[in-house]
Design an enzyme around this catalytic site. Structure first.
Site, mmCIF file in Angstrom:
data_model
loop_
_atom_site.group_PDB
_atom_site.id
_atom_site.type_symbol
_atom_site.label_atom_id
_atom_site.label_comp_id
_atom_site.label_asym_id
_atom_site.label_seq_id
_atom_site.Cartn_x
_atom_site.Cartn_y
_atom_site.Cartn_z
ATOM 1 N N SER A 53 0.835 -1.206 0.000
ATOM 2 C CA SER A 53 0.000 0.000 0.000
ATOM 3 C C SER A 53 0.864 1.247 0.000
ATOM 4 O O SER A 53 2.052 1.212 0.290
ATOM 5 C CB SER A 53 -0.941 0.003 1.215
ATOM 6 O OG SER A 53 -0.187 0.027 2.401
ATOM 7 N N ASP A 54 0.218 2.353 -0.335
ATOM 8 C CA ASP A 54 0.871 3.649 -0.298
ATOM 9 C C ASP A 54 -0.191 4.708 -0.043
ATOM 10 O O ASP A 54 -1.321 4.579 -0.510
ATOM 11 C CB ASP A 54 1.596 3.942 -1.614
ATOM 12 C CG ASP A 54 2.564 5.103 -1.457
ATOM 13 O OD1 ASP A 54 3.698 4.852 -0.993
ATOM 14 O OD2 ASP A 54 2.197 6.246 -1.764
ATOM 15 N N THR A 55 0.185 5.733 0.713
ATOM 16 C CA THR A 55 -0.742 6.814 1.037
ATOM 17 C C THR A 55 -0.153 8.142 0.579
ATOM 18 O O THR A 55 1.031 8.399 0.783
ATOM 19 C CB THR A 55 -1.009 6.866 2.554
ATOM 20 O OG1 THR A 55 -1.561 5.613 2.976
ATOM 21 C CG2 THR A 55 -1.984 7.984 2.908
ATOM 22 N N GLY B 207 -3.745 3.742 -1.664
ATOM 23 C CA GLY B 207 -3.857 2.685 -2.661
ATOM 24 C C GLY B 207 -3.370 1.386 -2.051
ATOM 25 O O GLY B 207 -2.387 1.367 -1.300
#
Length: 193
Positions: free
Chosen positions: A76-78, A113
């Site tokens: 994930s990535d923010t 995501g």
């Protein structure tokens, strides 16, 4: 509680974020952590919701060669998005100050995501939360950065920390998404796997 369809899977969370690890653990899912460093660079011109999904898929790439049949990797990535600009993690004190000044008194979007990867398929999705900050004083910004050192957080803040208590007027969307993992959406996707 792990969804029945995943009971025989080895689940890997590819994140060193203690917040993501805690949120996944709180779902009742047993998992291992494994991290491969990647350059978090994305092509210019990607739509806002595509950026963290692209980065989450990028983080999954190093795992693809070694996945076994019942492995499932969660990456994930923010990002924080304001005025068409992506705010990542601040490099230093000055950059953290500039980010919080930019967010002060305004609405911004937090987009996380998530990518789920196995030997047979890959699914990615994004969750968006609108966050509304009050006007922050310079004293509040300095206090927060000095005491909480938010250099590992997109937009230079953690909603679950002091700045969230005193600075966030309201949110529209998932609170946990702002922490870095949209657990409700993730659970739904895992249940469909």
């Amino acid at each position: 509680m792990i969804p029945k369809n995943l009971e025989n899977y080895r689940i890997v969370l590819a994140s060193k974020s203690p917040r993501r690890q805690q949120l996944l653990a709180d779902l009742g899912i047993d998992f291992e952590t494994e991290i491969h460093e990647v350059d978090e660079v994305f092509p210019e011109g990607l739509p806002m919701e595509e950026i963290p999904q692209y980065l989450a898929r990028l983080k999954a790439e190093p795992f693809v060669e070694t996945l076994k049949e019942k492995d499932l990797v969660i990456t994930s990535d923010t990002i924080v998005y304001v005025d068409g600009e992506v705010l990542g993690k601040p490099a230093d004190y000055e950059e953290a100050v500039a980010m919080l000044q930019k967010l002060s008194g305004r609405r911004h979007e937090v987009v996380t995501g998530v990518c789920l990867t196995s030997t047979t398929k890959q699914v990615s999705f994004a969750s968006v939360t609108d966050v509304f900050f009050k006007e922050l004083s310079q004293e509040e910004i300095d206090y927060y950065i000095t005491h909480y050192k938010p250099y590992d957080k997109a937009g230079a803040y953690g909603i679950q920390e002091w700045i969230g208590y005193i600075g966030i007027e309201r949110i529209e969307g998932s609170y946990f998404n702002v922490m870095g993992l949209p657990v409700q959406h993730l659970y739904e996707e895992l249940s469909k796997w």
